[in-house]
Design a protein around this motif. Structure first.
Motif, PDB file in Angstrom:
ATOM      1  N   ILE A 134       0.830  -1.210   0.000  1.00 20.34           N
ATOM      2  CA  ILE A 134       0.000   0.000   0.000  1.00 20.34           C
ATOM      3  C   ILE A 134       0.867   1.263   0.000  1.00 20.34           C
ATOM      4  O   ILE A 134       0.608   2.205  -0.755  1.00 20.34           O
ATOM      5  N   ILE A 135       1.908   1.289   0.824  1.00 18.60           N
ATOM      6  CA  ILE A 135       2.725   2.506   0.914  1.00 18.60           C
ATOM      7  C   ILE A 135       3.700   2.630  -0.253  1.00 18.60           C
ATOM      8  O   ILE A 135       4.222   3.723  -0.502  1.00 18.60           O
ATOM      9  N   TYR A 136       3.963   1.526  -0.990  1.00 19.29           N
ATOM     10  CA  TYR A 136       4.816   1.609  -2.179  1.00 19.29           C
ATOM     11  C   TYR A 136       4.070   2.189  -3.378  1.00 19.29           C
ATOM     12  O   TYR A 136       4.685   2.790  -4.268  1.00 19.29           O
ATOM     13  N   MET A 137       2.761   1.993  -3.438  1.00 15.68           N
ATOM     14  CA  MET A 137       1.991   2.322  -4.637  1.00 15.68           C
ATOM     15  C   MET A 137       2.116   3.783  -5.092  1.00 15.68           C
ATOM     16  O   MET A 137       2.249   4.041  -6.292  1.00 15.68           O
ATOM     17  N   PRO A 138       2.086   4.783  -4.177  1.00 12.33           N
ATOM     18  CA  PRO A 138       2.179   6.174  -4.659  1.00 12.33           C
ATOM     19  C   PRO A 138       3.458   6.482  -5.425  1.00 12.33           C
ATOM     20  O   PRO A 138       3.474   7.402  -6.243  1.00 12.33           O
ATOM     21  N   HIS A 139       4.528   5.721  -5.186  1.00  9.32           N
ATOM     22  CA  HIS A 139       5.787   5.967  -5.890  1.00  9.32           C
ATOM     23  C   HIS A 139       5.623   5.820  -7.399  1.00  9.32           C
ATOM     24  O   HIS A 139       6.300   6.504  -8.178  1.00  9.32           O
ATOM     25  N   PHE A 140       4.720   4.944  -7.822  1.00  4.36           N
ATOM     26  CA  PHE A 140       4.550   4.656  -9.240  1.00  4.36           C
ATOM     27  C   PHE A 140       3.572   5.619  -9.920  1.00  4.36           C
ATOM     28  O   PHE A 140       3.291   5.463 -11.111  1.00  4.36           O
ATOM     29  N   LEU A 141       3.045   6.581  -9.182  1.00  2.00           N
ATOM     30  CA  LEU A 141       2.192   7.614  -9.763  1.00  2.00           C
ATOM     31  C   LEU A 141       3.057   8.794 -10.189  1.00  2.00           C
ATOM     32  O   LEU A 141       3.980   9.182  -9.481  1.00  2.00           O
ATOM     33  N   SER A 142       2.773   9.356 -11.349  1.00  2.00           N
ATOM     34  CA  SER A 142       3.531  10.518 -11.810  1.00  2.00           C
ATOM     35  C   SER A 142       3.105  11.756 -11.032  1.00  2.00           C
ATOM     36  O   SER A 142       2.031  11.798 -10.415  1.00  2.00           O
ATOM     37  N   TRP A 143       3.972  12.778 -11.088  1.00  2.00           N
ATOM     38  CA  TRP A 143       3.641  14.021 -10.397  1.00  2.00           C
ATOM     39  C   TRP A 143       2.426  14.712 -11.025  1.00  2.00           C
ATOM     40  O   TRP A 143       1.741  15.488 -10.352  1.00  2.00           O
ATOM     41  N   VAL A 144       2.153  14.418 -12.269  1.00  2.00           N
ATOM     42  CA  VAL A 144       0.947  14.975 -12.903  1.00  2.00           C
ATOM     43  C   VAL A 144      -0.302  14.438 -12.207  1.00  2.00           C
ATOM     44  O   VAL A 144      -1.242  15.188 -11.904  1.00  2.00           O
ATOM     45  N   ILE A 145      -0.302  13.143 -11.924  1.00  2.00           N
ATOM     46  CA  ILE A 145      -1.438  12.542 -11.230  1.00  2.00           C
ATOM     47  C   ILE A 145      -1.523  13.062  -9.798  1.00  2.00           C
ATOM     48  O   ILE A 145      -2.619  13.355  -9.293  1.00  2.00           O
ATOM     49  N   ILE A 146      -0.373  13.183  -9.132  1.00  2.00           N
ATOM     50  CA  ILE A 146      -0.365  13.681  -7.757  1.00  2.00           C
ATOM     51  C   ILE A 146      -0.914  15.101  -7.702  1.00  2.00           C
ATOM     52  O   ILE A 146      -1.730  15.446  -6.823  1.00  2.00           O
ATOM     53  N   ALA A 147      -0.485  15.935  -8.644  1.00  2.00           N
ATOM     54  CA  ALA A 147      -0.983  17.315  -8.677  1.00  2.00           C
ATOM     55  C   ALA A 147      -2.482  17.346  -8.963  1.00  2.00           C
ATOM     56  O   ALA A 147      -3.229  18.141  -8.378  1.00  2.00           O
ATOM     57  N   GLY A 148      -2.946  16.475  -9.864  1.00  2.00           N
ATOM     58  CA  GLY A 148      -4.375  16.411 -10.155  1.00  2.00           C
ATOM     59  C   GLY A 148      -5.188  15.968  -8.951  1.00  2.00           C
ATOM     60  O   GLY A 148      -6.268  16.526  -8.673  1.00  2.00           O
ATOM     61  N   LEU A 149      -4.695  14.971  -8.214  1.00  2.00           N
ATOM     62  CA  LEU A 149      -5.384  14.525  -7.002  1.00  2.00           C
ATOM     63  C   LEU A 149      -5.428  15.630  -5.952  1.00  2.00           C
ATOM     64  O   LEU A 149      -6.447  15.825  -5.271  1.00  2.00           O
ATOM     65  N   THR A 150      -4.337  16.351  -5.819  1.00  2.00           N
ATOM     66  CA  THR A 150      -4.296  17.462  -4.858  1.00  2.00           C
ATOM     67  C   THR A 150      -5.322  18.530  -5.221  1.00  2.00           C
ATOM     68  O   THR A 150      -6.010  19.066  -4.348  1.00  2.00           O
ATOM     69  N   LEU A 151      -5.437  18.827  -6.504  1.00  2.00           N
ATOM     70  CA  LEU A 151      -6.414  19.817  -6.958  1.00  2.00           C
ATOM     71  C   LEU A 151      -7.838  19.341  -6.692  1.00  2.00           C
ATOM     72  O   LEU A 151      -8.690  20.114  -6.224  1.00  2.00           O
ATOM     73  N   LEU A 152      -8.109  18.070  -6.979  1.00  2.00           N
ATOM     74  CA  LEU A 152      -9.451  17.537  -6.766  1.00  2.00           C
ATOM     75  C   LEU A 152      -9.830  17.516  -5.286  1.00  2.00           C
ATOM     76  O   LEU A 152     -10.997  17.687  -4.931  1.00  2.00           O
ATOM     77  N   ALA A 190       5.518  15.109  -1.161  1.00  2.00           N
ATOM     78  CA  ALA A 190       6.696  14.262  -1.361  1.00  2.00           C
ATOM     79  C   ALA A 190       6.744  13.123  -0.353  1.00  2.00           C
ATOM     80  O   ALA A 190       7.118  11.991  -0.694  1.00  2.00           O
ATOM     81  N   MET A 191       6.348  13.402   0.882  1.00  2.00           N
ATOM     82  CA  MET A 191       6.339  12.360   1.906  1.00  2.00           C
ATOM     83  C   MET A 191       5.340  11.264   1.553  1.00  2.00           C
ATOM     84  O   MET A 191       5.632  10.068   1.683  1.00  2.00           O
ATOM     85  N   TRP A 192       4.164  11.646   1.108  1.00  2.00           N
ATOM     86  CA  TRP A 192       3.144  10.661   0.765  1.00  2.00           C
ATOM     87  C   TRP A 192       3.573   9.824  -0.441  1.00  2.00           C
ATOM     88  O   TRP A 192       3.337   8.617  -0.491  1.00  2.00           O
ATOM     89  N   LYS A 193       4.213  10.459  -1.406  1.00  2.00           N
ATOM     90  CA  LYS A 193       4.575   9.759  -2.641  1.00  2.00           C
ATOM     91  C   LYS A 193       5.794   8.861  -2.479  1.00  2.00           C
ATOM     92  O   LYS A 193       5.812   7.732  -2.988  1.00  2.00           O
ATOM     93  N   GLU A 194       6.840   9.318  -1.780  1.00  2.00           N
ATOM     94  CA  GLU A 194       8.118   8.619  -1.817  1.00  2.00           C
ATOM     95  C   GLU A 194       8.540   7.969  -0.505  1.00  2.00           C
ATOM     96  O   GLU A 194       9.517   7.229  -0.489  1.00  2.00           O
ATOM     97  N   ALA A 195       7.849   8.251   0.603  1.00  2.00           N
ATOM     98  CA  ALA A 195       8.289   7.706   1.886  1.00  2.00           C
ATOM     99  C   ALA A 195       8.268   6.180   1.891  1.00  2.00           C
ATOM    100  O   ALA A 195       9.188   5.532   2.415  1.00  2.00           O
ATOM    101  N   GLY A 196       7.221   5.582   1.329  1.00  2.00           N
ATOM    102  CA  GLY A 196       7.139   4.126   1.301  1.00  2.00           C
ATOM    103  C   GLY A 196       8.265   3.498   0.503  1.00  2.00           C
ATOM    104  O   GLY A 196       8.868   2.502   0.924  1.00  2.00           O
ATOM    105  N   TRP A 197       8.584   4.079  -0.633  1.00  2.00           N
ATOM    106  CA  TRP A 197       9.679   3.572  -1.465  1.00  2.00           C
ATOM    107  C   TRP A 197      11.016   3.732  -0.755  1.00  2.00           C
ATOM    108  O   TRP A 197      11.913   2.905  -0.906  1.00  2.00           O
ATOM    109  N   GLY A 198      11.148   4.789   0.035  1.00  2.00           N
ATOM    110  CA  GLY A 198      12.395   5.021   0.754  1.00  2.00           C
ATOM    111  C   GLY A 198      12.655   4.030   1.862  1.00  2.00           C
ATOM    112  O   GLY A 198      13.787   3.936   2.366  1.00  2.00           O
ATOM    113  N   THR A 199      11.644   3.275   2.258  1.00  2.00           N
ATOM    114  CA  THR A 199      11.835   2.293   3.332  1.00  2.00           C
ATOM    115  C   THR A 199      12.582   1.053   2.869  1.00  2.00           C
ATOM    116  O   THR A 199      13.036   0.267   3.708  1.00  2.00           O
ATOM    117  N   ILE A 200      12.708   0.857   1.560  1.00  2.00           N
ATOM    118  CA  ILE A 200      13.316  -0.376   1.044  1.00  2.00           C
ATOM    119  C   ILE A 200      14.739  -0.540   1.559  1.00  2.00           C
ATOM    120  O   ILE A 200      15.137  -1.614   2.026  1.00  2.00           O
TER     121      ILE A 200
END
Length: 322
Positions: A134-152, A190-200
Motif C-alpha cells: 500500500i505505501i509503495y503504490m504512490p511511488h509509481f504515480l507521476s507528479w501529474v497525477i499527484i498534482a491532479g489529485l491534490t487539486l481535486l 513528497a512524503m506521501w509519494k516517496e516515503a514508502g519507497w524510501g523504506t526499502i
C-alpha cells in the motif's frame, strides 16, 4: 652502487610494479567478467547521460549561440555568475529553494526510517507485506497525477475536502493559493509519494541484524523501544549517514516537476525556485549560458556540502560515502 644505477633500478622497479598491476587488473576482469557485463548497462547510462554531457558546462562561461556552437561562441568568463548574484531575485530563489529542502530534510528524511522501524516490529508477515504494498503504490504515480489529485481534493471551490467542510458547517480552507501553506503542502506531497519507497533500503539493512541480539536483549528485560534504540538504530546508522550525506548533495534540488505543476500566480513569491528559474530562463527565454551558470552554481553547492559532510563524518569515526 652509483646514483645513476640507483635511479635506473628505481625506474625498473616502478615499471615492473606497473606491469604487475596491469596483469592483476586483466586477471580480475577475466575472473569477474560476468559481474562487469551485468554492470555494463549502468556504467553506460552514467557515461552517456551524466559524464559526457558535462562537456556542456563550458557554455556557462560563454555567450553561447546555437548557430556558432560551443567552439565558436564568445568567451565571457564569470559574467553570467556575476549577473546571477547581482540579480534581485537571487535572494528569493535561494530562500525558497533552501526552505523547501530543509523541510524535506527535517520532515521527509526521517519519515521512511520511522515507517521502517514500525514495519520491522510487525510479526505478521502477510500484514507486513500488505502495508508495504500500500505505501509503495504512490511511488509509481507521476507528479501529474499527484498534482491532479491534490487539486481535486483541496480546491477551495470544488475540492472534496472543502465540500465536506461545507457540509459539516466548517469554513473552507485555501491551501492551493495560500503562500503560507505552499512549502508544507509540497513537503507532505513528497512524503506521501516517496516515503514508502524510501523504506526499502532501511528494511534491507534491518533484515541483516543478528536476531540473537534481540533475544539477548529480551532476556535482559529490554522492551521493544529499548531494542530499537540500542540494537536496530545502531545497526542501520551507517546507512542513515550515507543517505543523509547524499541528501545534502541534493539540497539545491527540490524537484522541478512537482513545483512546476503546483505553481500558480498566487504563490509565485514562495514557489519560484532555482529549478523553475532555470526552466524559464533557459527554455522559455533561450538564455542557455545564463541558465547553465545557475545549474552549475547549484551543483557546486551540492558538491561542497557532500565533501564537508563526509569529512565531518570521517572525523567522528563513522564511514562516509568515500
Amino acid at each position: 652502487m652509483s646514483t645513476h644505477e640507483q635511479r635506473m633500478s628505481t625506474v625498473k622497479g616502478k615499471q615492473t610494479s606497473t606491469k604487475k598491476k596491469g596483469l592483476n587488473l586483466l586477471s580480475a576482469l577475466r575472473r569477474d567478467r560476468s559481474l562487469y557485463v551485468l554492470a555494463l548497462p549502468g556504467i553506460l547510462f552514467f557515461l552517456v547521460f551524466k559524464y559526457i554531457p558535462m562537456w556542456g558546462i563550458i557554455i556557462a562561461f560563454q555567450d553561447y549561440s546555437p548557430f556558432r556552437g560551443i567552439q565558436g561562441s564568445e568567451w565571457v568568463g564569470l559574467q553570467h555568475f556575476t549577473a546571477l548574484f547581482d540579480n534581485p531575485d537571487f535572494a528569493l530563489l535561494f530562500r525558497n529553494t533552501l526552505a523547501i529542502s530543509l523541510l524535506n530534510l527535517i520532515l521527509f528524511f526521517p519519515f521512511p526510517i520511522l515507517i521502517s522501524l514500525g514495519l520491522n516490529e510487525l510479526r505478521s508477515v502477510a500484514y507486513k507485506r500488505l502495508i508495504q504494498t500500500i505505501i509503495y503504490m504512490p511511488h509509481f504515480l507521476s507528479w501529474v497525477i499527484i498534482a491532479g489529485l491534490t487539486l481535486l481534493l483541496f480546491a477551495k471551490g470544488t475540492g472534496l475536502i472543502n465540500e465536506l467542510f461545507a457540509l459539516w458547517g466548517w469554513p473552507r480552507v485555501d491551501i492551493l493559493t495560500n503562500p503560507d501553506s505552499f512549502w508544507i503542502m509540497v513537503t507532505l506531497q513528497a512524503m506521501w509519494k516517496e516515503a514508502g519507497w524510501g523504506t526499502i533500503v532501511f528494511l534491507a539493512a534491518m533484515a541483516s541484524v543478528d536476531t540473537q541480539l534481540y533475544e539477548a536483549a529480551r532476556m535482559d528485560g529490554a522492551g521493544r523501544l529499548r531494542q530499537i534504540w540500542h540494537i536496530t538504530l545502531p545497526a542501520i546508522r551507517s546507512v542513515i549517514i550515507v543517505l543523509l550525506i547524499l541528501r545534502l548533495g541534493d539540497i539545491m534540488e527540490v524537484g522541478f516537476e512537482q513545483i512546476f505543476l503546483m505553481y500558480n500566480g498566487a504563490v509565485s513569491e514562495v514557489a519560484e525556485v532555482f529549478d523553475t528559474y532555470v526552466y524559464r530562463t533557459g527554455i522559455e527565454q533561450g538564455d542557455f549560458s545564463y541558465s547553465t551558470a545557475v545549474g552549475l552554481f547549484k551543483s557546486v553547492i551540492g558538491l561542497v556540502l557532500v565533501v564537508v559532510a563526509n569529512r565531518v563524518v570521517k572525523r567522528m569515526g563513522q564511514e562516509g560515502v568515500y
